[in-house]
Structures are given as C-alpha cells and as structure tokens.
Design a protein around this motif. Structure first.
Motif, PDB file in Angstrom:
ATOM      1  N   GLN A 183     -11.771  -3.594   9.333  1.00  0.00           N
ATOM      2  CA  GLN A 183     -10.627  -2.827   9.858  1.00  0.00           C
ATOM      3  C   GLN A 183     -10.358  -1.598   9.008  1.00  0.00           C
ATOM      4  N   ARG A 207     -10.756  -2.508  15.500  1.00  0.00           N
ATOM      5  CA  ARG A 207      -9.537  -3.291  15.702  1.00  0.00           C
ATOM      6  C   ARG A 207      -9.511  -3.765  17.147  1.00  0.00           C
ATOM      7  N   GLU A 209      -7.596  -4.053  19.511  1.00  0.00           N
ATOM      8  CA  GLU A 209      -6.283  -3.607  19.985  1.00  0.00           C
ATOM      9  C   GLU A 209      -6.139  -4.027  21.439  1.00  0.00           C
ATOM     10  N   LEU A 217      -8.108   3.138  19.989  1.00  0.00           N
ATOM     11  CA  LEU A 217      -9.482   2.775  20.314  1.00  0.00           C
ATOM     12  C   LEU A 217      -9.760   1.444  19.630  1.00  0.00           C
ATOM     13  N   MET A 222     -12.722   6.455  10.227  1.00  0.00           N
ATOM     14  CA  MET A 222     -11.678   6.743   9.249  1.00  0.00           C
ATOM     15  C   MET A 222     -12.307   7.273   7.970  1.00  0.00           C
ATOM     16  N   TYR A 329      -0.708  -5.526   0.975  1.00  0.00           N
ATOM     17  CA  TYR A 329      -1.089  -4.909  -0.293  1.00  0.00           C
ATOM     18  C   TYR A 329      -0.136  -3.804  -0.747  1.00  0.00           C
ATOM     19  N   ILE A 354      -1.203   9.989  12.110  1.00  0.00           N
ATOM     20  CA  ILE A 354      -2.638  10.240  11.909  1.00  0.00           C
ATOM     21  C   ILE A 354      -3.119   9.676  10.573  1.00  0.00           C
ATOM     22  N   GLY A 356      -2.146   6.713   7.330  1.00  0.00           N
ATOM     23  CA  GLY A 356      -1.332   5.680   6.691  1.00  0.00           C
ATOM     24  C   GLY A 356      -1.821   5.506   5.267  1.00  0.00           C
ATOM     25  N   ARG A 360      -0.628   0.742  -4.050  1.00  0.00           N
ATOM     26  CA  ARG A 360      -1.045  -0.655  -3.881  1.00  0.00           C
ATOM     27  C   ARG A 360      -0.377  -1.513  -4.950  1.00  0.00           C
ATOM     28  N   GLY A 397      -3.935   5.342  -2.165  1.00  0.00           N
ATOM     29  CA  GLY A 397      -4.952   5.887  -1.268  1.00  0.00           C
ATOM     30  C   GLY A 397      -4.411   5.948   0.137  1.00  0.00           C
ATOM     31  N   GLY A 401      -7.266   8.873  10.400  1.00  0.00           N
ATOM     32  CA  GLY A 401      -8.022   8.548  11.614  1.00  0.00           C
ATOM     33  C   GLY A 401      -8.606   9.829  12.202  1.00  0.00           C
TER      34      GLY A 401
END
Ligand code: 4AD
Ligand code: MG
Length: 430
Positions: A183, A207, A209, A217, A222, A329, A354, A356, A360, A397, A401
């Motif tokens: 993923q 994914r 989805e 999609l 990514m 995380y 667009i 994320g 962490r 980090g 997409g």
C-alpha cells in the motif's frame, strides 16, 4: 535519406526526408490529398498533388485509412497554415499495414467505450498530452529530490503486512503462506532513512478501494521521500517547495500540452510558497460555518476536501488530525496527544488531497502500544520495531500520489485519464 522525427523537422527544411508513423487523418479535394501523419512526437501535414506524382502513388495515398502505418518521403518546408507550421511535399509512400476501420473516430465517444479501447485511445491528442505531463511530473519530482541528496531506494511490492490499514489490502497466495501487494513503501523507507539519511521510493502501490470516486484507483503510483531528523514543519516546507517546483516545471516545459487540454494556467501560476496551513480543528470550523457538520475525530471525505481546497488560491495544508482517524505510525503531538503531527496537502481548485505525510512515532513503547490498538500482528512488525531499538531518531516523510497530482495540474475530472491503463473496482481490461 534522413529519417526525421516530426518534432525535429525544423532542422531539415528544403531536404528530402523520411517520416515513419501513422495516418491521423486524410482529406481530399480531387487533385490534392492532405494526409495528417503522427509519429508520437507531433503531427505533420503531407500533401500529395496529382500532377506531381505517378498515378499509382497518388491513388495509394487516397486509399489510406485512419491509423494505417506508413513510411513517407518528401521535401519539408515551412507553411504557417499547416498544423505544426510545416508541410511535407509527398514524393513516395510505403504502406506497412492498411488499418481496418478504426473504432475511434472524430465523433463523440462515451468514456466507457474509450476506456475499453484505452490501448488505441492513447494515440489521440488528449491522452498524449496528459502522458507527457505525467512523465514531466515524475521527472520533476525525482530531479527535485535527487538535487537535495535524497537517494532513490526501491521498496518491495510483495509484503507480509499492512501500512495503511487492513481494509484495503490485496491478498495473494505466496507459496505456503499469503502476501499483500504493498500500500506504501513508507515502512521500508524508514529503515532506509536510518541507513542513508534521506531516501525516496517510487513505485506502484495498491489499495482494494471499494469506493467509486474520481480520486481513487486500485493501482496508483506514489513517490515517497523519508528523512531522518526531519520534523513536521520541515516536512511541510519540503512539500510546498517541491510542489511549486513541479508545477513551475510543467508550465515551463509542457505549456503546449496544457493548452491542448484547455487548462486555465492562471491558477497554476499562483502555486508559490508559502501554502496556507490550517489545523484540523480550524478546517472543521470552516466546514461547519459552511453547513458541513463534522464529528470531531472523523476524517474528511472528498466533499469536505473540495470545500476546504476552494477557500484558497493555492494548495493548503491541514495538519494535526485526530489520532483516531490516521494510521498507527503517526506521532502524537506531545502538546496534545489526541492529535498527530501529520499533514495532508490539498491541491487547489477543489481537487483535494494529493499528499499525506508527517512525523513517525520513534518511541518503541508507544509504537508497540499503537500496533496493539490497531490489532496488527506484532511478529510481522518486529523489524519495524527494531528501528526504534537501534538508534531511533525523529523522522518524517510523505507520499505524493502521481495520478491525483497530474489530474490537478491538467485540470481533469477523473484520475482514470492520468495513467495509461487505469485499474478501478470495475476495470481490469485492457
Ligand atoms: O495518504 P496516504 O494513504 O499516505 C501514505 O500512503 C503514506 N504511507 C505516505 C507516506 O507518508 N510515505 O497516500 C498518499 C497519497 C495520497 O495523498 C494520494 O495522493 C495518493 O497517495 N492516494 C491515491 N491515489 C489514487 N488512488 C488511491 N486509491 C489513492 N490512495 C492514496
Ligand atoms: Mg491520506
């Protein structure tokens, strides 16, 4: 004879050259045939005049069908009226294959029909423009990161565990056990960042989805940078600089394609740092004021993102989401542990998320606790816990997409047009 690509024809005016490609269109007026040729680099008008050619050649030109593959020779010259500004006086023609009646004609076709013929549709001017923008976006991101010392390290596609929640995992048999299609490369990126400092991965991610939206999609691409000793502020600064760089690059190098797509360039010209930053709480307040009730703790959906992203003339960050709606995380804000030090970047003009990303968890005990709360099998994450046992450091980090970014930059309705062969809940062909 020199073989020339159509986009390089300006350097061969007055010479006899050879063009290899396909017939895009044919128009005839009795004694003249106008053939539009395409070769992937551009479109060129070739002109065949009856009185200048042996009759068999002239007849063969007149019999050409759309998308027949041909090699054409002739003399190139400038002609302002011709598409592309050049014209070829056709002297010779060799037909490699005469195409059957081509299913995609200049008339209107429904999107499902076009998607069923995606392998052919890609030859049309709109998909070709989008694919060139996509390639430019990918290259601009990689250049940006390469220039800043980020090392590309590829991460696995077959994985034993989830990164972004167990509900969208694609499972596949793996000898005596099972594996999942990745993923996100993030968890491996974190290990890689502890080894090389600044890294990124670039690959397909998957994914399952179940939603049919214009933003989802099942297979998408990514680019995910990860850096040791980077905090949320630094992460957002990197994101906005990178996104502005990418948009600028497309404006510089792919302006013609954007014009083909009839993209309004003004909103793109405004994509310059700094981007506005809203906390989740502030965004929820804006939404409530506009009649979109939000229960504190719920993630924003596409509709909410659209509302927020229309409030500003450039992309906007939403940071500090409730921990309960984000991945295991994400590091809780020490000043307010019910929210996490993560941010989404929403593209402007209603496009929505667009990117994320964020900080962490680097405390081993807290990470173990969050794994338990998320019901994730600890054994599969032992290696990930090791990163917190052997020289744990703050790190951050994000993932951008590609398809959503391209949809936004090109001004498209749906992400399915941004990838050569889209994979959706109801589409696996071609
Ligand atoms: O927000 P997401 O789920 O974040 C992650 O996967 C992190 N592990 C990234 C990281 O921090 N390294 O996904 C990141 C981006 C989204 O903002 C969106 O652009 C895209 O990936 N994305 C999708 N694009 C198309 N179809 C889907 N189903 C997508 N899901 C996410
Ligand atoms: Mg997200």
């Amino acid at each position: 004879m020199t073989v020339v690509a159509i986009d390089g024809i300006g350097g061969h005016l007055g010479q006899e050259i050879e063009i290899r490609g396909w017939v895009y269109n044919l128009r005839s007026s009795g004694s003249i045939h106008f053939v539009l040729l395409r070769d992937g680099t551009g479109i060129l008008q070739a002109v065949a005049v009856r009185q200048d050619l042996p009759s068999d050649v002239f007849e063969a030109v007149g019999a050409l069908t759309q998308e027949s593959s041909v090699i054409v020779a002739g003399v190139a010259r400038e002609d302002r009226r011709a598409p592309g500004g050049y014209e070829l006086s056709l002297r010779r023609l060799s037909v490699l294959q005469t195409a059957e009646a081509y299913p995609i004609t200049p008339k209107e076709h429904g999107v499902e029909f076009l998607m069923d013929h995606r392998h052919l549709w890609l030859r049309s001017s709109r998909p070709r423009a989008i694919m060139r923008v996509r390639a430019e976006v990918e290259r601009a991101i990689c250049d940006y990161l390469d220039d800043r010392g980020y090392v590309r390290m590829d991460t696995p596609i077959l994985t034993p565990s989830a990164c972004e929640g167990t509900t969208t995992l694609f499972e596949t048999p793996y000898f005596e056990r099972r594996a999942y299609l990745t993923q996100s490369g993030q968890l491996y990126n974190e290990a890689n960042a502890a080894a090389l400092g600044r890294v990124y991965c670039f690959g397909p991610t998957f994914r399952a989805e179940k939603s049919k939206t214009r933003r989802h999609l099942t297979e998408f691409w990514m680019i995910e940078p990860e850096a040791a000793f980077l905090d949320l502020e630094g992460c957002m600064a990197l994101e906005e600089e990178m996104v502005a760089h990418v948009v600028q690059r497309v404006l510089d190098r792919r302006r013609q394609e954007l014009l083909t797509l009839e993209r309004d360039l003004a909103p793109l010209e405004r994509v310059r740092p700094p981007f506005p930053r809203l906390s989740y709480d502030e965004a929820a307040e804006r939404l409530r004021e506009r009649g979109h009730p939000v229960r504190w703790g719920d993630d924003f959906g596409g509709d909410e993102e659209t509302v927020i992203s229309k409030l500003h003339d450039r992309p906007v960050f939403i940071h500090r989401y409730p921990a309960e709606c984000k991945a295991f995380y994400m590091r809780p804000d020490p000043a307010r542990p019910e929210v996490v030090l993560g941010a989404d970047l929403l593209a402007s003009e209603g496009y929505g998320e667009i990117i994320g990303g964020g900080e962490r968890i680097y405390d081993p005990g807290l990470l173990e606790q969050r794994l338990r709360e998320a019901n994730l099998p600890r054994a599969e994450y032992e290696w990930y816990l090791d990163l917190r046992r052997y020289g744990s450091v703050p790190h951050s980090g994000f993932g951008i997409g590609i398809e959503r970014t391209v949809a936004w930059i090109c001004g498209l309705e749906h992400v399915r047009e941004t990838i050569p062969y889209p994979r959706l809940i109801n589409r696996l062909y071609p």
